[in-house]
Design an enzyme around this catalytic site. Structure first.
Site, short mmCIF file in Angstrom:
data_model
loop_
_atom_site.label_atom_id
_atom_site.label_comp_id
_atom_site.label_asym_id
_atom_site.label_seq_id
_atom_site.Cartn_x
_atom_site.Cartn_y
_atom_site.Cartn_z
N LYS A 113 -7.09 3.41 -3.13
CA LYS A 113 -7.53 3.35 -1.97
C LYS A 113 -7.96 4.79 -1.19
O LYS A 113 -7.17 5.71 -1.55
CB LYS A 113 -6.58 2.68 -0.92
CG LYS A 113 -6.74 2.53 0.59
CD LYS A 113 -5.66 1.89 1.38
CE LYS A 113 -5.53 2.38 3.02
NZ LYS A 113 -4.15 1.47 3.44
N ASP B 182 0.80 -1.32 0.00
CA ASP B 182 -0.01 0.17 -0.04
C ASP B 182 0.86 1.41 0.06
O ASP B 182 1.54 1.59 0.81
CB ASP B 182 -0.92 0.07 1.24
CG ASP B 182 -2.15 -0.90 1.29
OD1 ASP B 182 -1.95 -1.95 0.52
OD2 ASP B 182 -3.06 -0.69 1.94
N LYS C 265 -10.39 0.28 -2.22
CA LYS C 265 -10.38 0.01 -0.91
C LYS C 265 -10.90 1.24 -0.02
O LYS C 265 -10.29 2.28 -0.14
CB LYS C 265 -8.67 -0.54 -0.59
CG LYS C 265 -8.77 -0.59 1.10
CD LYS C 265 -7.26 -1.01 1.25
CE LYS C 265 -7.00 -1.02 2.75
NZ LYS C 265 -5.56 -1.49 2.83
#
Length: 308
Positions: free
Chosen positions: A217, A154, A253
């Site tokens: 995300k 991430d 996400k």
């Protein structure tokens, strides 16, 4: 990735912003705020009518169980992993979480001690949570995490580059970090709370996807406000438009401040309504959370649970 590569092959005499403007020209870059409000309201109404435990179990299986504390150390991370290892025996009828997400320093600790095959080792990287560091540091950090067993990375998109229009730097960084990840999953955090407008959320989403992101995300949950339904809805709509334009399907996400089953159901329902059932699994949808897991587990089992 293919379209990004095609844009890279344009004439070097052409201003670098032109290739991004060409990509943006395929989309309506002005977000319809009224549509977003209506879509979020509809999702809220739809989610309020969902009470079945099977849906809650599916959401539980999409959790990136997260420990990103300044006090983390090898002992605390090992204890965290052990709770996931014990989960299968304690709750044999329930799916496990999707991943354990922690600092890159503990990639080896998690990957070595994790016994549940379906659970991935995820690491934040790239100067998390602000992305304000040298690109060489981002490369080194990501490479070391992957070497030590990370299945998923991430990274944070530098919000400052979105705000000043430095799309070239953003795209180059994401593209190179995805090259490092190869077949491992790269999630790009947009830090939507810092972007200032829904139009910028759409722009950031497209830049991340054109540069190779496997997931986009919402937030780190560290620096600025976390996930909000409106930005998340824009991200989902942009993923759908991008998939229709390119044929490539990117995951989504939500992270930052999501702690109750009702909140999780709202994000799940936005995905269902905007992207469709194909995204309702942990291959295409994740929720980054630390408190949510216990709260969902309590709702599913019908008794207060503090397993994690």
């Amino acid at each position: 990735m293919e379209i990004y590569d095609e844009m890279e092959q344009e004439s070097v005499n052409q201003p670098t912003t032109d290739k991004f403007n060409e990509a943006f020209s395929k989309y309506n870059m002005k977000v319809d705020a009224a549509w977003v409000k209506s879509a979020v309201e509809k999702a809220g109404k739809d989610a309020a009518g969902v009470h079945d435990k099977e849906t809650l179990k599916k959401i539980f299986s999409c959790i990136d169980l997260t420990t990103l504390k300044p006090t983390d150390n090898e002992d605390t991370v090992l204890a965290f992993v052990e709770k996931v290892n014990q989960f299968e025996d304690k709750y044999p009828d329930l799916p496990s979480v999707a991943s354990i997400c922690t600092w890159p320093l503990y990639a080896s600790t998690v990957s070595r001690s994790l016994e549940v095959e379906s659970v991935k080792t995820c690491c934040v990287s790239g100067g998390f949570p602000s992305s304000q560091t040298f690109f060489e540091v981002k490369v080194a950090e990501t490479s070391l995490a992957l070497h030590d067993g990370a299945d998923e990375i991430d990274i944070v998109q530098n919000a400052g580059h979105i705000l000043n229009g430095d799309f070239e730097t953003l795209a180059d960084e994401t593209d190179e970090l995805k090259s490092l990840c190869a077949d491992k999953t790269l999630k790009v955090i947009l830090e939507t709370g810092a972007l200032g407008s829904l139009d910028n959320v759409k722009k950031a989403s497209l830049l991340a996807m054109y540069s190779g992101a496997d997931f986009i995300k919402t937030s780190t949950g560290k620096e600025v406000p976390g996930a909000d339904p409106e930005s998340f809805c824009v991200m989902c709509k942009t993923i759908r438009e991008y998939a229709d334009e390119t044929g490539r399907k990117v995951g989504v996400k939500a992270a930052g401040g999501i702690s109750t089953p009702a909140e999780a159901l709202l994000y799940w329902t936005i995905v269902k309504n905007v992207l469709g059932k194909e995204w309702l699994n942990n291959k295409m949808f994740r929720i980054g959370a630390s408190r949510l897991a216990n709260n969902l587990l309590s709702e599913i089992t019908g008794e207060e649970t503090k397993h994690f």
